[in-house]
Design a protein around this motif. Structure first.
Motif, PDB file in Angstrom:
ATOM      1  N   LEU A  25       0.849  -1.304  -0.043  1.00  0.00           N
ATOM      2  CA  LEU A  25      -0.049  -0.150   0.050  1.00  0.00           C
ATOM      3  C   LEU A  25       0.702   1.093   0.145  1.00  0.00           C
ATOM      4  N   PHE A  26       1.950   1.066   0.692  1.00  0.00           N
ATOM      5  CA  PHE A  26       2.947   2.565   0.724  1.00  0.00           C
ATOM      6  C   PHE A  26       3.482   2.804  -0.549  1.00  0.00           C
ATOM      7  N   ILE A  27       3.857   1.629  -1.275  1.00  0.00           N
ATOM      8  CA  ILE A  27       4.305   1.797  -2.607  1.00  0.00           C
ATOM      9  C   ILE A  27       3.434   2.331  -3.482  1.00  0.00           C
ATOM     10  N   ILE A  28       2.209   1.976  -3.243  1.00  0.00           N
ATOM     11  CA  ILE A  28       1.277   2.093  -4.356  1.00  0.00           C
ATOM     12  C   ILE A  28       0.756   3.664  -4.006  1.00  0.00           C
ATOM     13  N   TYR A  29       0.657   4.025  -2.768  1.00  0.00           N
ATOM     14  CA  TYR A  29      -0.032   5.555  -2.738  1.00  0.00           C
ATOM     15  C   TYR A  29       0.797   6.464  -2.134  1.00  0.00           C
ATOM     16  N   ARG A  30       2.240   6.030  -1.518  1.00  0.00           N
ATOM     17  CA  ARG A  30       3.235   6.761  -1.209  1.00  0.00           C
ATOM     18  C   ARG A  30       2.772   7.999  -0.272  1.00  0.00           C
ATOM     19  N   PRO A  31       2.118   7.740   0.827  1.00  0.00           N
ATOM     20  CA  PRO A  31       1.828   8.899   1.849  1.00  0.00           C
ATOM     21  C   PRO A  31       2.630   9.636   2.216  1.00  0.00           C
ATOM     22  N   SER A  32       2.275  10.994   2.405  1.00  0.00           N
ATOM     23  CA  SER A  32       3.182  12.149   2.843  1.00  0.00           C
ATOM     24  C   SER A  32       4.432  12.406   1.734  1.00  0.00           C
ATOM     25  N   SER A  33       4.035  12.245   0.770  1.00  0.00           N
ATOM     26  CA  SER A  33       4.856  12.231  -0.544  1.00  0.00           C
ATOM     27  C   SER A  33       5.263  13.762  -0.768  1.00  0.00           C
ATOM     28  N   ASP A  34       6.467  14.320  -1.067  1.00  0.00           N
ATOM     29  CA  ASP A  34       6.628  15.843  -1.121  1.00  0.00           C
ATOM     30  C   ASP A  34       7.455  15.867  -2.078  1.00  0.00           C
ATOM     31  N   TYR A  35       7.274  16.795  -3.103  1.00  0.00           N
ATOM     32  CA  TYR A  35       7.882  17.229  -4.323  1.00  0.00           C
ATOM     33  C   TYR A  35       8.041  18.585  -4.395  1.00  0.00           C
ATOM     34  N   PRO A  36       8.987  18.965  -5.381  1.00  0.00           N
ATOM     35  CA  PRO A  36       9.221  20.191  -5.486  1.00  0.00           C
ATOM     36  C   PRO A  36       8.018  21.139  -6.400  1.00  0.00           C
ATOM     37  N   ALA A  37       8.045  22.483  -6.218  1.00  0.00           N
ATOM     38  CA  ALA A  37       6.821  23.252  -6.893  1.00  0.00           C
ATOM     39  C   ALA A  37       7.308  22.862  -8.439  1.00  0.00           C
ATOM     40  N   GLY A  38       6.200  22.924  -9.205  1.00  0.00           N
ATOM     41  CA  GLY A  38       6.017  22.649 -10.498  1.00  0.00           C
ATOM     42  C   GLY A  38       5.895  21.070 -11.034  1.00  0.00           C
ATOM     43  N   PHE A  39       5.824  20.197 -10.132  1.00  0.00           N
ATOM     44  CA  PHE A  39       5.479  18.891 -10.197  1.00  0.00           C
ATOM     45  C   PHE A  39       4.272  18.358  -9.559  1.00  0.00           C
ATOM     46  N   ASN A  40       3.577  17.627 -10.229  1.00  0.00           N
ATOM     47  CA  ASN A  40       2.287  16.986  -9.840  1.00  0.00           C
ATOM     48  C   ASN A  40       2.213  15.750  -8.811  1.00  0.00           C
ATOM     49  N   GLU A  41       3.403  15.031  -9.205  1.00  0.00           N
ATOM     50  CA  GLU A  41       3.802  13.611  -8.388  1.00  0.00           C
ATOM     51  C   GLU A  41       5.204  13.457  -8.458  1.00  0.00           C
ATOM     52  N   ASN A  42       5.288  12.288  -7.639  1.00  0.00           N
ATOM     53  CA  ASN A  42       6.881  11.794  -7.411  1.00  0.00           C
ATOM     54  C   ASN A  42       7.072  10.770  -8.462  1.00  0.00           C
ATOM     55  N   GLU A  43       8.656  10.670  -8.754  1.00  0.00           N
ATOM     56  CA  GLU A  43       8.856   9.593  -9.581  1.00  0.00           C
ATOM     57  C   GLU A  43       9.686   8.592  -8.690  1.00  0.00           C
ATOM     58  N   THR A  44       9.563   7.200  -8.735  1.00  0.00           N
ATOM     59  CA  THR A  44      10.018   6.258  -8.067  1.00  0.00           C
ATOM     60  C   THR A  44      11.197   5.670  -9.094  1.00  0.00           C
ATOM     61  N   LEU A  45      12.081   4.694  -8.426  1.00  0.00           N
ATOM     62  CA  LEU A  45      12.746   3.732  -9.142  1.00  0.00           C
ATOM     63  C   LEU A  45      12.266   3.250 -10.281  1.00  0.00           C
ATOM     64  N   HIS A  46      10.884   2.465 -10.008  1.00  0.00           N
ATOM     65  CA  HIS A  46      10.240   1.772 -10.885  1.00  0.00           C
ATOM     66  C   HIS A  46       9.488   2.654 -11.990  1.00  0.00           C
ATOM     67  N   SER A  47       8.779   3.854 -11.519  1.00  0.00           N
ATOM     68  CA  SER A  47       8.630   4.692 -12.675  1.00  0.00           C
ATOM     69  C   SER A  47       9.408   5.350 -13.594  1.00  0.00           C
ATOM     70  N   TRP A  48      10.499   5.683 -12.915  1.00  0.00           N
ATOM     71  CA  TRP A  48      11.586   6.631 -13.751  1.00  0.00           C
ATOM     72  C   TRP A  48      12.204   5.744 -14.819  1.00  0.00           C
ATOM     73  N   THR A  49      12.687   4.619 -14.149  1.00  0.00           N
ATOM     74  CA  THR A  49      13.330   3.615 -15.257  1.00  0.00           C
ATOM     75  C   THR A  49      12.549   3.056 -16.348  1.00  0.00           C
ATOM     76  N   CYS A  50      11.229   2.805 -16.062  1.00  0.00           N
ATOM     77  CA  CYS A  50      10.362   2.014 -17.052  1.00  0.00           C
ATOM     78  C   CYS A  50      10.066   3.307 -17.982  1.00  0.00           C
ATOM     79  N   LYS A  51       9.893   4.711 -17.472  1.00  0.00           N
ATOM     80  CA  LYS A  51       9.648   5.810 -18.406  1.00  0.00           C
ATOM     81  C   LYS A  51      10.690   5.589 -19.590  1.00  0.00           C
TER      82      LYS A  51
END
Length: 239
Positions: free
Chosen positions: A135-161
């Motif tokens: 559940l943590f990997i899916i939803y990533r609670p308390s996720s923080d990212y810089p202004a100008g971004f809508n979501e975070n990237e993870t090792l999985h999402s970024w490498t697969c992109k």
């Protein structure tokens, strides 16, 4: 009258022996099932750690290139899902290893009850750990990212992109491998959720068998005492 009492007592003994044999057979089955599940959980836990550790090591090695103007990782990168998966794999591996060691070590005492309890408790802990990690990997609670971004990237999402990128640029070194590894780790975590749930069910069944035979032993002991008391009373009247 005395012979009738003896026959009754023999019948109780035969019934008790048969019940004990049934309990031992059932316990043997649950023991081997739990042992098999523990070996599988141990192996899958190691696999999760391995699948996540290699991409994590690649990230640590390549993230240093940012100081030289060769940044491969985005500003909104979140490494926590990888840490969660490795931690979950480590916890379940440890729990499974302890059960395997205790179950296989020779002991002069019966370990049926302690193993039933430990199997249930460790399965509950493993199930909660695996489920929370997924559940943590899916939803990533308390996720923080810089202004100008809508979501975070993870090792999985970024490498697969990069692996399925829309441009003709080739993916950086090991990104294809890291994408596949992190995907495999997540699938294995989901498998661990089911396996720990199954381990818990088998543990509860073992406890139920243990309590059932304990109640039967108490009942058998009371019947035996009643037979002896009846025999002593009749012998007293006879004398």
């Amino acid at each position: 009258m005395t012979s009738g009492s003896s026959i009754a007592g023999s019948g109780h003994t035969y019934s008790s022996d048969k019940e004990e044999d049934t309990f031992l057979k059932r316990n043997r089955i649950t023991h081997f099932v739990r042992l098999g599940l523990s070996f599988l959980s141990f192996g899958i836990g190691i696999a999760v750690i391995t699948c996540e550790a290699l991409p994590l090591q690649n990230y640590k090695n390549t993230s240093q290139w940012a100081t030289a103007g060769l940044a491969l990782w985005p500003l909104n990168f979140d490494i926590r899902p990888t840490i969660a998966a490795i931690s979950c794999g480590g916890i379940i591996t440890l729990l499974s290893m302890v059960y395997i060691i205790v179950a296989l070590l020779p002991s002069p005492y019966s370990l049926i009850k302690p193993l039933n309890i430990y199997a249930s408790v460790s399965a509950l802990a493993g199930f909660a750990t695996a489920l929370i990690s997924v559940l943590f990997i899916i939803y990533r609670p308390s996720s923080d990212y810089p202004a100008g971004f809508n979501e975070n990237e993870t090792l999985h999402s970024w490498t697969c992109k990069w692996k399925t990128g829309t441009s003709g640029i080739s993916s950086p070194s090991h990104f294809d491998r890291d994408c596949t590894s992190t995907r495999a780790a997540f699938v294995l975590l989901c498998v661990l959720v089911g396996m720990e749930a199954l381990m818990g069910i088998v543990g509860v069944v073992g406890i139920w068998f243990q309590r059932d035979v304990s109640r039967r032993r108490i009942g058998q002991s009371q019947l035996t005492q009643l037979d002896f008391a009846t025999k002593d009373t009749k012998d007293g009247y006879r004398n």
